[in-house]
Design an enzyme around this catalytic site. Structure first.
Site, PDB file in Angstrom:
ATOM      1  N   GLY A   1       0.498   2.024  -0.747  1.00 43.69           N
ATOM      2  CA  GLY A   1       0.587   1.031   0.329  1.00 43.69           C
ATOM      3  C   GLY A   1       0.170   1.636   1.663  1.00 43.69           C
ATOM      4  O   GLY A   1       0.538   1.130   2.726  1.00 43.69           O
ATOM      5  N   LEU A   2      -0.610   2.725   1.610  1.00 49.27           N
ATOM      6  CA  LEU A   2      -0.963   3.433   2.845  1.00 49.27           C
ATOM      7  C   LEU A   2      -2.259   2.925   3.453  1.00 49.27           C
ATOM      8  O   LEU A   2      -2.612   3.279   4.570  1.00 49.27           O
ATOM      9  CB  LEU A   2      -1.097   4.949   2.573  1.00 49.27           C
ATOM     10  CG  LEU A   2       0.113   5.627   1.932  1.00 49.27           C
ATOM     11  CD1 LEU A   2      -0.208   7.062   1.514  1.00 49.27           C
ATOM     12  CD2 LEU A   2       1.287   5.634   2.917  1.00 49.27           C
ATOM     13  N   GLY A   3      -2.980   2.103   2.712  1.00 51.37           N
ATOM     14  CA  GLY A   3      -4.213   1.515   3.246  1.00 51.37           C
ATOM     15  C   GLY A   3      -5.450   2.319   2.895  1.00 51.37           C
ATOM     16  O   GLY A   3      -5.429   3.162   1.985  1.00 51.37           O
TER      17      GLY A   3
ATOM     18  N   LEU B   1      -7.656   5.088   3.327  1.00 47.63           N
ATOM     19  CA  LEU B   1      -7.694   6.426   3.935  1.00 47.63           C
ATOM     20  C   LEU B   1      -8.839   7.257   3.362  1.00 47.63           C
ATOM     21  O   LEU B   1      -8.913   8.462   3.603  1.00 47.63           O
ATOM     22  CB  LEU B   1      -6.356   7.141   3.729  1.00 47.63           C
ATOM     23  CG  LEU B   1      -5.129   6.436   4.330  1.00 47.63           C
ATOM     24  CD1 LEU B   1      -3.851   7.207   4.039  1.00 47.63           C
ATOM     25  CD2 LEU B   1      -5.285   6.259   5.844  1.00 47.63           C
ATOM     26  N   GLY B   2      -9.677   6.618   2.576  1.00 44.77           N
ATOM     27  CA  GLY B   2     -10.886   7.304   2.124  1.00 44.77           C
ATOM     28  C   GLY B   2     -10.744   8.008   0.787  1.00 44.77           C
ATOM     29  O   GLY B   2      -9.644   8.278   0.307  1.00 44.77           O
TER      30      GLY B   2
ATOM     31  N   LYS C   1      -2.118  10.686 -11.053  1.00 43.27           N
ATOM     32  CA  LYS C   1      -2.257   9.741 -12.179  1.00 43.27           C
ATOM     33  C   LYS C   1      -2.751  10.495 -13.412  1.00 43.27           C
ATOM     34  O   LYS C   1      -2.327  10.236 -14.527  1.00 43.27           O
ATOM     35  CB  LYS C   1      -3.242   8.628 -11.823  1.00 43.27           C
ATOM     36  CG  LYS C   1      -2.751   7.700 -10.728  1.00 43.27           C
ATOM     37  CD  LYS C   1      -1.889   6.569 -11.258  1.00 43.27           C
ATOM     38  CE  LYS C   1      -1.302   5.770 -10.106  1.00 43.27           C
ATOM     39  NZ  LYS C   1      -0.464   4.649 -10.513  1.00 43.27           N
TER      40      LYS C   1
ATOM     41  N   ALA D   1      -1.680 -10.502  -1.441  1.00 41.92           N
ATOM     42  CA  ALA D   1      -2.636 -11.286  -2.233  1.00 41.92           C
ATOM     43  C   ALA D   1      -3.825 -10.388  -2.522  1.00 41.92           C
ATOM     44  O   ALA D   1      -4.982 -10.795  -2.460  1.00 41.92           O
ATOM     45  CB  ALA D   1      -3.054 -12.538  -1.473  1.00 41.92           C
TER      46      ALA D   1
ATOM     47  N   ALA E   1      -5.075  -6.670  -4.926  1.00 45.83           N
ATOM     48  CA  ALA E   1      -5.316  -6.297  -6.312  1.00 45.83           C
ATOM     49  C   ALA E   1      -4.091  -6.566  -7.185  1.00 45.83           C
ATOM     50  O   ALA E   1      -4.150  -7.312  -8.175  1.00 45.83           O
ATOM     51  CB  ALA E   1      -5.671  -4.814  -6.358  1.00 45.83           C
TER      52      ALA E   1
HETATM   53  N1  LIG Z   1       4.905  -0.654  -8.011  1.00 43.59           N
HETATM   54  C1  LIG Z   1       3.684  -0.555  -8.476  1.00 43.59           C
HETATM   55  O1  LIG Z   1       3.474  -0.195  -9.622  1.00 43.59           O
HETATM   56  C2  LIG Z   1       2.522  -0.853  -7.617  1.00 43.59           C
HETATM   57  C3  LIG Z   1       2.666  -1.139  -6.305  1.00 43.59           C
HETATM   58  N2  LIG Z   1       1.592  -1.432  -5.551  1.00 43.59           N
HETATM   59  C4  LIG Z   1       1.805  -1.644  -4.139  1.00 43.59           C
HETATM   60  O2  LIG Z   1       1.358  -2.923  -3.761  1.00 43.59           O
HETATM   61  C5  LIG Z   1       0.824  -2.862  -2.456  1.00 43.59           C
HETATM   62  C6  LIG Z   1      -0.570  -3.481  -2.452  1.00 43.59           C
HETATM   63  O3  LIG Z   1      -1.452  -2.707  -3.234  1.00 43.59           O
HETATM   64  P1  LIG Z   1      -2.873  -3.284  -3.675  1.00 43.59           P
HETATM   65  O4  LIG Z   1      -2.733  -4.652  -4.211  1.00 43.59           O
HETATM   66  O5  LIG Z   1      -3.484  -2.244  -4.516  1.00 43.59           O
HETATM   67  O6  LIG Z   1      -3.618  -3.333  -2.256  1.00 43.59           O
HETATM   68  P2  LIG Z   1      -4.709  -4.343  -1.686  1.00 43.59           P
HETATM   69  O7  LIG Z   1      -5.295  -3.669  -0.513  1.00 43.59           O
HETATM   70  O8  LIG Z   1      -5.619  -4.783  -2.752  1.00 43.59           O
HETATM   71  O9  LIG Z   1      -3.879  -5.589  -1.209  1.00 43.59           O
HETATM   72  C7  LIG Z   1      -2.940  -5.554  -0.191  1.00 43.59           C
HETATM   73  C8  LIG Z   1      -2.467  -6.966   0.045  1.00 43.59           C
HETATM   74  O10 LIG Z   1      -1.256  -6.887   0.758  1.00 43.59           O
HETATM   75  C9  LIG Z   1      -1.353  -7.809   1.861  1.00 43.59           C
HETATM   76  N3  LIG Z   1      -0.496  -7.334   2.924  1.00 43.59           N
HETATM   77  C10 LIG Z   1      -0.478  -6.161   3.561  1.00 43.59           C
HETATM   78  N4  LIG Z   1       0.519  -6.115   4.443  1.00 43.59           N
HETATM   79  C11 LIG Z   1       1.162  -7.297   4.370  1.00 43.59           C
HETATM   80  C12 LIG Z   1       2.269  -7.879   5.037  1.00 43.59           C
HETATM   81  N5  LIG Z   1       2.950  -7.193   5.938  1.00 43.59           N
HETATM   82  N6  LIG Z   1       2.633  -9.127   4.681  1.00 43.59           N
HETATM   83  C13 LIG Z   1       1.950  -9.816   3.776  1.00 43.59           C
HETATM   84  N7  LIG Z   1       0.903  -9.322   3.097  1.00 43.59           N
HETATM   85  C14 LIG Z   1       0.512  -8.087   3.414  1.00 43.59           C
HETATM   86  C15 LIG Z   1      -2.819  -7.817   2.229  1.00 43.59           C
HETATM   87  O11 LIG Z   1      -3.076  -9.012   2.940  1.00 43.59           O
HETATM   88  P3  LIG Z   1      -4.538  -9.428   3.429  1.00 43.59           P
HETATM   89  O12 LIG Z   1      -5.229  -9.945   2.210  1.00 43.59           O
HETATM   90  O13 LIG Z   1      -4.283 -10.479   4.436  1.00 43.59           O
HETATM   91  O14 LIG Z   1      -5.162  -8.197   3.973  1.00 43.59           O
HETATM   92  C16 LIG Z   1      -3.437  -7.810   0.832  1.00 43.59           C
HETATM   93  O15 LIG Z   1      -3.506  -9.097   0.310  1.00 43.59           O
HETATM   94  C17 LIG Z   1       0.877  -1.416  -2.037  1.00 43.59           C
HETATM   95  O16 LIG Z   1       2.036  -1.180  -1.286  1.00 43.59           O
HETATM   96  C18 LIG Z   1       0.998  -0.680  -3.333  1.00 43.59           C
HETATM   97  O17 LIG Z   1       1.678   0.544  -3.196  1.00 43.59           O
HETATM   98  C19 LIG Z   1       0.326  -1.490  -6.053  1.00 43.59           C
HETATM   99  C20 LIG Z   1       0.118  -1.194  -7.364  1.00 43.59           C
HETATM  100  C21 LIG Z   1       1.207  -0.806  -8.231  1.00 43.59           C
HETATM  101  C1  LIG Z   2       1.895   2.763  -8.190  1.00 40.91           C
HETATM  102  C2  LIG Z   2       0.550   2.506  -7.691  1.00 40.91           C
HETATM  103  O1  LIG Z   2      -0.410   2.597  -8.422  1.00 40.91           O
HETATM  104  C3  LIG Z   2       0.374   2.134  -6.305  1.00 40.91           C
HETATM  105  O2  LIG Z   2       1.351   1.985  -5.589  1.00 40.91           O
HETATM  106  O3  LIG Z   2      -0.797   1.993  -5.902  1.00 40.91           O
HETATM  107 MG   LIG Z   3      -2.296   2.483  -7.406  1.00 39.22          MG
END
Ligand SMILES: NC(=O)C1=CN([C@@H]2O[C@H](COP(=O)(O)OP(=O)(O)OC[C@H]3O[C@@H](n4cnc5c(N)ncnc54)[C@H](OP(=O)(O)O)[C@@H]3O)[C@@H](O)[C@H]2O)C=CC1
Ligand SMILES: CC(=O)C(=O)O
Ligand SMILES: [Mg+2]
EC number: 1.1.1.40
Length: 762
Positions: free
Chosen positions: A88-90, A92-93, A104, A205, A207
């Protein structure tokens, strides 16, 4: 000045500095590559390389399927990212994503014995990324895409699936969706809800969120009852800002516009967005018995503590391992690929994903068998609010999920290999699991639940101080730093360690009020062994090992760690002056050797120089008992240079005699000997040459004929064989003391401290 790097991250028990040191120490990073064939002689070289290698080359050219027989392709997965959505760090390259991708890759190996390599691709251009990956097919049995932002990830995955004939699986989408769906099915059942009527809000919304919503809809969740939100709020029909086709597909007719409005009265909320996205008011406004999956990593949308403060009827899950109900894709991707690779699947289709969901969901509902209870820190979990999904260390996962996935692949026609005997396959899968890592993690968990006071006898040393800090930070109990305050503080200052935290105590032997009591205690023990009162006074005032061991003897500490500054036998002598053997036991050293996926206990690696036959039998009993406590059913080989009488010799006689003594004692474990190490460890040699051997499989406890052979062989394994050796661990003392090797690293010392705490009845 101590900096923020030495402060523990909330809830994790680790400091930033520890995380950096962990990645930096030894070979930087978390991965290396090892050959699987010998490469020692001219012949080896001729076979592995030119000219021998030409033969499999031609075979593969003639029949590509044979690549699975002659190369590592069939067990090799690439973990590929461009770093545009790292956890959830955005964005970062690519380079910054490497630690996660290496992570992983090691999880693949650790949990499912899948070999894996990370590839970071430095482009945000979708076409360039696809072009880079599409030609890699010959190298791998599968492609695991990771941490690529939406919507690029949807296009990338879709195109690569079309272009490649191996599974291409975006873990953040489908791995997450599978685990979340399994947890959700169980949480719905526990709260008496129906998939068709429950109301769900998904925040995020991207991945992970889009894939979760798609999967749960395909399993019967009513699309009208799902509201998706992103950074702009509710995704409603007609919204134009920040939209894409994947979001549009899930837009609903609603007049709600904000997350707060959407969450009012909702039954379920999925967080796949960012740290802190859920407020207490939002959670308060949800329906009774709300289901809250706050899955953002590393920090969830809201913490379980925050939820617990405002309501007591929630089922709460996060993506983290330090809370109950870890909904994280680590529960899925290793095992899903395991199943897919084993049947050489061309893809991972919906049938395989749903099979994984169901396997995972049902596992949590099953009774937990005795041999699995240990994975749950000794407390038998029961299907309920605190246990909706198995933990990643659950040893049943390795057989349950791959079997379900492989079956589904075969039935849905995407397998290139049949698996006629699924039961044999399940047994094979279980054998891939090495329990030691889970044993250690269970041990840590147990200590966390029954915290102990451990005295670190050489606390003026920086690595000991770091270990003590880590012990306290991990919530294992109180770390007592024995040493002079001024020296301890100076070392802490130099190393940037902040000692100002609960769980750390400094004790100065010179000024301790307990000194006289320890002197009286030790004098009573030693006065008839040539020690004058002043000798004992000096030992207590000046020698940390004696002082620390007396603390343990008189109950001021539960256990002790030492050894960094003094050699093993000296430290052992110090300790034994103060502590007795456990009644009916013999003090020995056991080393745990982890090599090539196997765990072997070697004894006695510390105490008995030239054991007699009786002592060898005692060592076998101690070592077998220890192996059993660590979760292994002992198969003890009494080692010698000879096997069953050939060649004969005095030392082998003694070992044979020890076997006779064990026979007479009617011990409750398998043992045999004398035998050489190759026979003990190689099932085929044992079965073909010595079919009468009483061991039912390769030995996992090796009793060495003498200390020198034990010490030499374990050290050689460590230095030449690349094995990990833990120990020697001291067993058989009345109170738990562990002695590290001189110059041990902080991670080794903290392991020893945890083992001492475990020995103290944690
Ligand atoms: N527990 C697990 O196994 C996993 C957890 N995750 C977590 O899910 C999160 C998203 O990952 P991923 O889908 O890969 O990333 P993406 O970059 O594909 O998607 C991020 C989404 O989150 C939305 N978003 C970001 N901040 C907020 C907020 N404050 N309120 C509402 N929506 C927000 C973005 O909105 P917008 O479209 O408007 O930019 C976007 O739709 C991360 O924190 C990641 O760590 C991911 C994979 C596995
Ligand atoms: C767990 C995982 O894959 C993620 O947070 O992106
Ligand atoms: Mg991941």
């Amino acid at each position: 000045m101590a900096d923020s790097k030495s402060k523990s991250r909330p809830g994790t028990g680790i400091t930033d500095q520890e995380a950096l040191d962990f990645h930096k120490q030894g070979r930087p990073g978390k991965l290396e590559i090892n050959p699987t064939k010998p490469m020692a002689t001219q012949r080896d070289l001729s076979l592995a390389y030119s000219p021998g290698v030409a033969v499999p080359v031609k075979a593969i050219a003639a029949d590509p399927a044979t690549a699975y027989d002659y190369t590592s392709r069939g067990n090799m997965v690439a973990v590929i990212s461009n770093g545009t959505a790292i956890l959830g760090l955005g964005n970062l390259g690519a380079l910054a994503s490497k630690p996660v991708m290496e992570g992983k890759a090691v999880l693949f190996k650790r949990f499912a014995d899948v070999d894996s390599i990370d590839l970071e691709i430095d482009t945000e251009n979708v076409d360039e990324f696809i072009n880079c990956v599409r030609y890699l097919g010959p190298s791998f049995g599968g492609i695991n895409l990771e941490d690529i932002k939406a919507p690029d990830c949807f296009i990338i995955e879709q195109r690569l699936r079309e272009l490649m004939d191996i599974p291409v699986f975006h873990d953040d989408q489908h791995g997450t969706a599978i685990i979340a769906a399994a947890g959700l099915i169980n949480a719905l059942e526990l709260t008496g809800r129906d998939l068709k009527t429950a109301k769900l809000v998904c925040n995020g919304a991207g991945a992970a969120a889009i894939a979760c919503v798609e999967l749960i809809k395909s399993m019967g969740f009513n699309p009208e009852n799902i509201i998706l939100c992103d950074t702009k709020g509710v995704i409603y029909q007609g919204r134009s800002e920040g939209m894409n086709q994947w979001k549009s597909a899930h837009a609903v007719k609603t007049d709600k516009r904000t997350l707060a409005e959407a969450m009012q009265g909702a039954d379920v909320v999925l967080g796949l967005s960012q740290k802190g996205a859920f407020s207490e008011d939002m959670i308060r406004s949800m329906a009774d018995k709300p289901i809250i999956f706050a899955m953002a990593n590393p920090d969830p949308e809201i913490t379980p503590e925050e939820v617990a403060r405002i309501r007591d009827d929630a089922i709460m899950a996060t993506g983290r391992s330090d809370y109950p109900n870890q909904v994280n894709n680590v529960l899925g991707f290793p095992y899903i690929f395991r199943g897919a690779l084993d049947v050489r699947a061309t893809t991972i289709n919906d049938e395989m994903k749903i099979a994984a969901v169901n396997a995972l969901a049902s596992l949590a509902r099953e009774d937990v068998p005795d041999d699995v209870v240990a994975a749950y820190q000794g407390a038998r979990p029961r299907f309920g609010a605190q246990y909706i999904i198995p933990v990643p260390f659950d040893p049943r996962l390795i057989s349950a999920i791959p079997v379900a996935v492989a079956k589904a692949a075969i039935e849905s026609g995407v397998a290139r290999r049949d698996m006629p005997d699924m039961e044999a396959y399940a047994r094979e899968l279980s054998a891939r699991r090495d329990p030691i890592a889970s044993t250690l993690s269970q041990l840590y968990e147990r200590v966390r639940r029954h915290q102990k006071r451990i005295v670190f006898a050489e606390a003026e040393e920086e690595q000991v101080m770091r270990a003590a800090l880590s012990y306290a930070n991990q919530g294992l109990g109180t770390a007592i730093l024995l040493g002079r305050e001024d020296l301890i503080e100076a070392t802490a200052e130099r190393a940037g360690i902040d000692l100002n935290r609960p769980g750390l105590e400094i004790v100065n032997a010179r000024i301790s009020k307990r000194g006289d009591t320890y002197i009286d205690y030790l004098y009573a023990r030693l006065q008839r062994q040539g020690y004058l009162h002043r000798d004992v006074t000096r030992l207590i005032h000046n020698d940390r090992n004696h002082f620390a061991a007396c603390m343990v003897a008189l109950g001021d500490a539960d256990g002790m760690v030492t050894g960094v500054t003094r050699n093993y036998s000296t430290a052992l002598g110090d300790v034994r002056r103060c502590l007795d053997d456990k009644p009916g036991h013999r003090v020995i050293g056991i080393s745990i050797v982890l090599a090539r996926g196997r765990t072997v206990f070697v004894a006695d690696t510390a105490v008995h120089d030239m054991p007699t036959a009786v002592e060898l039998a005692d060592i076998a009993e101690e070592a077998a008992g220890f192996a059993r406590r660590m979760g292994y059913e002992p198969r003890v080989a009494m080692l010698a240079y000879s096997t069953f009488g050939h060649p004969s010799g005095e030392r082998s006689e003694r070992v044979r005699e020890a076997v006779g003594i064990l026979d007479k004692r009617h011990v409750n474990f398998e043992f045999d000997g004398e035998m050489s190490a190759d026979v003990a460890l190689n099932r085929k040699t044992m079965e073909s040459l010595y079919p009468f051997s009483r061991l039912s499989g390769p030995a996992n406890v090796l009793v060495m004929p003498a200390f020198h052979s034990a010490a030499i062989s374990t050290k050689m394994l460590q230095e030449l064989g690349g094995s990990t050796v833990i120990g020697p661990l001291l067993v058989g003392l009345d109170k738990p003391v562990q002695i590290t090797s001189m110059g041990a690293k902080d991670s080794d010392i903290v392991n020893m401290a945890a083992i001492a705490a475990y020995g103290a009845g944690a």
